[in-house]
Design a protein around this motif. Structure first.
Motif, PDB file in Angstrom:
ATOM      1  N   PHE A   1      14.095  -2.086   9.752  1.00 17.89           N
ATOM      2  CA  PHE A   1      13.149  -2.616  10.987  1.00 17.89           C
ATOM      3  C   PHE A   1      12.548  -3.657  10.817  1.00 17.89           C
ATOM      4  CE2 PHE A   1      12.712   1.703  13.357  1.00 17.89           C
ATOM      5  CZ  PHE A   1      13.149   2.638  12.411  1.00 17.89           C
ATOM      6  N   GLY A   2      11.945  -4.046  12.200  1.00 20.71           N
ATOM      7  CA  GLY A   2      11.111  -5.528  12.518  1.00 20.71           C
ATOM      8  C   GLY A   2       9.585  -4.844  12.103  1.00 20.71           C
ATOM      9  N   SER A   3       8.716  -5.637  12.144  1.00 20.26           N
ATOM     10  CA  SER A   3       7.244  -5.437  11.919  1.00 20.26           C
ATOM     11  C   SER A   3       6.707  -4.813  13.150  1.00 20.26           C
ATOM     12  CB  SER A   3       6.576  -6.795  11.765  1.00 20.26           C
ATOM     13  OG  SER A   3       6.999  -7.081  10.332  1.00 20.26           O
ATOM     14  N   GLY A   4       7.344  -4.709  14.276  1.00 21.68           N
ATOM     15  CA  GLY A   4       6.698  -4.028  15.490  1.00 21.68           C
ATOM     16  C   GLY A   4       6.062  -5.091  16.361  1.00 21.68           C
TER      17      GLY A   4
ATOM     18  N   ARG B   1       2.991  -4.717  19.304  1.00 21.78           N
ATOM     19  CA  ARG B   1       1.975  -3.686  19.929  1.00 21.78           C
ATOM     20  C   ARG B   1       1.733  -4.349  21.233  1.00 21.78           C
ATOM     21  NH1 ARG B   1      -0.425   0.526  18.919  1.00 21.78           N
ATOM     22  NH2 ARG B   1      -0.101   0.691  16.716  1.00 21.78           N
TER      23      ARG B   1
ATOM     24  N   ARG C   1       3.525 -10.146  17.484  1.00 19.82           N
ATOM     25  CA  ARG C   1       2.840  -8.797  16.873  1.00 19.82           C
ATOM     26  C   ARG C   1       2.051  -8.029  17.809  1.00 19.82           C
ATOM     27  NH1 ARG C   1       2.587  -8.038  11.245  1.00 19.82           N
ATOM     28  NH2 ARG C   1       1.808  -6.017  12.005  1.00 19.82           N
TER      29      ARG C   1
ATOM     30  N   MET D   1       3.436   0.733  20.747  1.00 20.07           N
ATOM     31  CA  MET D   1       4.218   0.174  19.743  1.00 20.07           C
ATOM     32  C   MET D   1       5.657  -0.180  20.060  1.00 20.07           C
ATOM     33  SD  MET D   1       3.785  -1.471  16.919  1.00 20.07           S
ATOM     34  CE  MET D   1       3.816  -1.727  15.073  1.00 20.07           C
TER      35      MET D   1
ATOM     36  N   PHE E   1      18.712  -1.523  17.839  1.00 23.37           N
ATOM     37  CA  PHE E   1      17.936  -0.522  18.634  1.00 23.37           C
ATOM     38  C   PHE E   1      16.473  -0.941  18.879  1.00 23.37           C
ATOM     39  CE2 PHE E   1      21.040   2.748  16.777  1.00 23.37           C
ATOM     40  CZ  PHE E   1      21.528   1.996  15.738  1.00 23.37           C
TER      41      PHE E   1
ATOM     42  N   GLN F   1       6.811   4.068  19.647  1.00 28.67           N
ATOM     43  CA  GLN F   1       6.141   4.831  18.879  1.00 28.67           C
ATOM     44  C   GLN F   1       4.651   5.081  19.572  1.00 28.67           C
ATOM     45  OE1 GLN F   1       5.283   3.495  14.962  1.00 28.67           O
ATOM     46  NE2 GLN F   1       5.335   5.404  14.235  1.00 28.67           N
TER      47      GLN F   1
ATOM     48  N   LEU G   1       9.395  -0.919  18.407  1.00 30.73           N
ATOM     49  CA  LEU G   1      10.170  -1.348  16.985  1.00 30.73           C
ATOM     50  C   LEU G   1      11.689  -1.551  17.368  1.00 30.73           C
ATOM     51  CD1 LEU G   1       8.452   1.761  15.130  1.00 30.73           C
ATOM     52  CD2 LEU G   1       8.275  -0.800  14.435  1.00 30.73           C
TER      53      LEU G   1
ATOM     54  N   TYR H   1      12.926   1.029  19.830  1.00 29.67           N
ATOM     55  CA  TYR H   1      12.066   2.478  20.004  1.00 29.67           C
ATOM     56  C   TYR H   1      10.767   1.954  20.386  1.00 29.67           C
ATOM     57  CZ  TYR H   1      15.549   5.089  16.914  1.00 29.67           C
ATOM     58  OH  TYR H   1      16.496   5.677  16.395  1.00 29.67           O
TER      59      TYR H   1
ATOM     60  N   LEU I   1       8.795   8.623  17.196  1.00 28.20           N
ATOM     61  CA  LEU I   1       9.833   7.343  17.572  1.00 28.20           C
ATOM     62  C   LEU I   1      10.678   7.793  18.546  1.00 28.20           C
ATOM     63  CD1 LEU I   1       8.802   6.246  14.696  1.00 28.20           C
ATOM     64  CD2 LEU I   1      10.683   4.996  14.877  1.00 28.20           C
TER      65      LEU I   1
ATOM     66  N   LEU J   1      13.791   6.754  21.063  1.00 23.76           N
ATOM     67  CA  LEU J   1      14.628   5.668  21.403  1.00 23.76           C
ATOM     68  C   LEU J   1      14.977   5.229  22.703  1.00 23.76           C
ATOM     69  CD1 LEU J   1      17.102   4.201  19.896  1.00 23.76           C
ATOM     70  CD2 LEU J   1      18.781   5.954  20.501  1.00 23.76           C
TER      71      LEU J   1
END
Lengths: 110, 113
Positions: free
Chosen positions: B104-107, B109, B9, B88, B33, B37, B90, B35, B43, B45
């Motif tokens: 999506f996953g939780s991202g 950071r 995370r 971030m 994918f 952010q 993703l 991305y 977002l 790519l």
């Protein structure tokens, strides 16, 4: 390339009020997706629209795709603190990829 | 319940380090994918993959590479991390069928110092 413009960029509403977020595309939309993101987290799928004039609802959130398929709106009725977050629209942009708007940040005040 | 899992995370790395961001899905989706952010930019790519060992550049591939050796795993690699890669990240997957959006996953950071 396709561009999506969202308005407003941010919004503060009082709890219980209605609100609308708009997503305008530079090209015809063949698939329009709405997502919600809590701060610092991933995106959660809300709804997908495909046909001109289509309207979908989930709980107190309604999304519409206009007849010309270049604009979508997201309407929240009687907003609650749980509605707070960032709302993003996404559109099919070739090779199975999505292009996203920059998002609308919604804050709901008590 | 379908899942897209990103390995971390929060991550802090030093400039010049090689960084691996992992994404694993349990949905048997063909497309994956990456991305990033950023505030004010939305977002963007980086790379995507439509099959094992296949990869395609997105809009901002510079400074990144990817690996997809198995269908369920898509890795993003920062060859030499720089401070402008603080962001971030993703991961998303998509089934190869009409009218399906991303999951999506939780991202992650990532901060590069």
């Amino acid at each position: 390339s396709q561009e999506l413009e969202q308005s407003p960029q941010s919004l503060i509403v009082q709890e219980g009020k209605n609100l609308t977020i708009n997503c305008t595309s530079s090209k015809t939309l063949y698939g329009l997706y709405w997502y919600k993101q809590k701060y610092g987290e991933g995106l959660i799928f809300l709804m997908m629209l495909q046909k001109g004039g289509e309207e979908k609802s989930h709980e107190k959130i309604t999304a519409k795709l206009d007849e010309k398929k270049q604009q979508s709106s997201l309407h929240i009725t009687a907003s609650q603190p749980s509605h707070a977050g960032i709302y993003l629209c996404g559109a099919d942009s070739g090779y199975s990829t999505l292009t996203f708007g920059k998002g609308t940040m919604l804050l709901v005040s008590p | 319940d379908v899942k897209v899992t990103q390995s971390s995370r929060y991550l802090v790395k030093r400039t010049g380090e090689k960084v691996f961001l992992e994404c694993v899905q349990d949905m048997d989706h063909e497309n994956m994918f990456w991305y990033r952010q950023d505030p004010g930019l939305g977002l963007r790519l980086i790379y995507f993959s439509y099959d094992v060992k296949m990869k395609e550049k997105g809009d901002i591939p510079e400074g990144y590479s990817v690996s997809r050796e198995k269908k369920e795993r898509f890795s993003l690699i920062l060859e030499s991390a720089s401070t402008n890669q603080t962001s971030m990240y993703l991961c998303a997957t998509r089934r190869l069928a009409p009218n399906y959006g991303y999951t999506f996953g939780s991202g992650t950071r990532l901060t590069v110092v």
